[in-house]
Design an enzyme around this catalytic site. Sequence first.
Site, PDB file in Angstrom:
ATOM      1  N   ARG A  47       0.839  -1.209   0.000  1.00  0.00           N
ATOM      2  CA  ARG A  47       0.000   0.000   0.000  1.00  0.00           C
ATOM      3  C   ARG A  47       0.871   1.254   0.000  1.00  0.00           C
ATOM      4  O   ARG A  47       0.556   2.244  -0.681  1.00  0.00           O
ATOM      5  CB  ARG A  47      -0.920  -0.020   1.218  1.00  0.00           C
ATOM      6  CG  ARG A  47      -1.907   1.136   1.278  1.00  0.00           C
ATOM      7  CD  ARG A  47      -3.009   0.850   2.287  1.00  0.00           C
ATOM      8  NE  ARG A  47      -3.873   1.991   2.444  1.00  0.00           N
ATOM      9  CZ  ARG A  47      -3.928   2.757   3.528  1.00  0.00           C
ATOM     10  NH1 ARG A  47      -3.146   2.479   4.568  1.00  0.00           N
ATOM     11  NH2 ARG A  47      -4.748   3.779   3.610  1.00  0.00           N
ATOM     12  N   HIS A  77       0.684   4.265  -2.775  1.00  0.00           N
ATOM     13  CA  HIS A  77       0.421   5.651  -2.392  1.00  0.00           C
ATOM     14  C   HIS A  77       1.571   6.566  -2.759  1.00  0.00           C
ATOM     15  O   HIS A  77       1.356   7.743  -3.051  1.00  0.00           O
ATOM     16  CB  HIS A  77       0.118   5.731  -0.894  1.00  0.00           C
ATOM     17  CG  HIS A  77      -1.270   5.290  -0.546  1.00  0.00           C
ATOM     18  ND1 HIS A  77      -2.003   5.844   0.478  1.00  0.00           N
ATOM     19  CD2 HIS A  77      -2.077   4.348  -1.101  1.00  0.00           C
ATOM     20  CE1 HIS A  77      -3.196   5.266   0.534  1.00  0.00           C
ATOM     21  NE2 HIS A  77      -3.252   4.345  -0.407  1.00  0.00           N
ATOM     22  N   ASN A  80      -3.231   8.490   4.599  1.00  0.00           N
ATOM     23  CA  ASN A  80      -2.068   7.679   4.946  1.00  0.00           C
ATOM     24  C   ASN A  80      -1.922   7.450   6.445  1.00  0.00           C
ATOM     25  O   ASN A  80      -0.905   6.918   6.904  1.00  0.00           O
ATOM     26  CB  ASN A  80      -0.790   8.344   4.411  1.00  0.00           C
ATOM     27  CG  ASN A  80      -0.750   8.364   2.891  1.00  0.00           C
ATOM     28  OD1 ASN A  80      -1.210   7.435   2.241  1.00  0.00           O
ATOM     29  ND2 ASN A  80      -0.205   9.430   2.336  1.00  0.00           N
ATOM     30  N   HIS A 128      -6.104  -5.271  -3.026  1.00  0.00           N
ATOM     31  CA  HIS A 128      -6.975  -5.258  -1.853  1.00  0.00           C
ATOM     32  C   HIS A 128      -7.225  -6.669  -1.318  1.00  0.00           C
ATOM     33  O   HIS A 128      -7.948  -6.832  -0.330  1.00  0.00           O
ATOM     34  CB  HIS A 128      -8.310  -4.580  -2.185  1.00  0.00           C
ATOM     35  CG  HIS A 128      -8.198  -3.101  -2.326  1.00  0.00           C
ATOM     36  ND1 HIS A 128      -9.173  -2.329  -2.922  1.00  0.00           N
ATOM     37  CD2 HIS A 128      -7.222  -2.238  -1.940  1.00  0.00           C
ATOM     38  CE1 HIS A 128      -8.805  -1.056  -2.901  1.00  0.00           C
ATOM     39  NE2 HIS A 128      -7.614  -0.981  -2.310  1.00  0.00           N
TER      40      HIS A 128
END
Length: 313
Positions: free
Chosen positions: A60, A64, A92, A189
């Site tokens: 993740r 990001h 975040n 995910h």
Amino acid sequence: MAFNVAFLSTLLILSVVFSPGNALSLNYYDKTCPTAESIVTNTVKTATSRDKTVPAALLRMHFHDCFIRGCDGSILLNSKGNNKAEKDAPPNGSLHAFFVIDSAKKQIESVCPGVVSCADILAFAARDAVVLSGGPTWDVPKGRKDGRTSRASETTSLPAPTFNISQLQQNFRLRGLSMDDLAALLGAHTLGFAHCSSFESRIYPQNSDPTLNPTFADRLRSLCPVNHKAKNLGSANDPSPTTFDNTYYRLLLQQKSLFHSDQALLTNPKTKGLVYKFASSHKAFTEAFVHSIIKLSSITGGQEVRKDCRVVN
């Protein structure tokens, strides 16, 4: 209007900082730091043996990072003075495992000082995270540079869990990513945990989202009681949150996805077809994922090789 402002802001960021001329290569460190990848792999393995949530966090973190200013390690920079950095922005807030990158960087600096960027270390770590979770491996293109800018305000350009398919398509297209990439990358995910705040709009008020399986919605409401104050409540992304598999897509077809943006994949003929394909074939999913994450991680935008991943040189 808010989305349009975010869109224009994102467009300006991408047009200014992304550097298509910063070519990457598979053998970038062969002569200058041949042990770099093995150091990162061993560091991620050690951290994962102590905390099974580390792989999801690293994957993740890489996503990001790449979605703001390209894969430039800007997610790793600390806030300083009046500047609030990306890592301290609301999207975040739940990121962790920064210590893994710090540890790998420290070890690499001891053998190859000033050579390997933090952005490359994060890209290696994301790949290792997938592999350690039972997913595919790939050769990571190398040679990214680290950015000198990190602004919390720019995290509004991250794809939100409330996005519809048009917003997702636009968000990915700005980064040169297709609908195929969108469908494959959301498969990440399959790992991790989601806090109630990211999906509460789907379960309250009751029956507010007809695309959500009613029994599954009841379960989510039991995990996230109305007006709760606890920050750490939520749900695993799927029943096997530490295993990189295609369960995510099978759950979509059962209307048991957590995010509105996940379920949105079924509202477009192209992405709907890919959901069915990936749900029925783990191999098809992993092959598509590898293609798309290499494409995403090859978006560059940095200027230097940091000595410390948390501060600019």
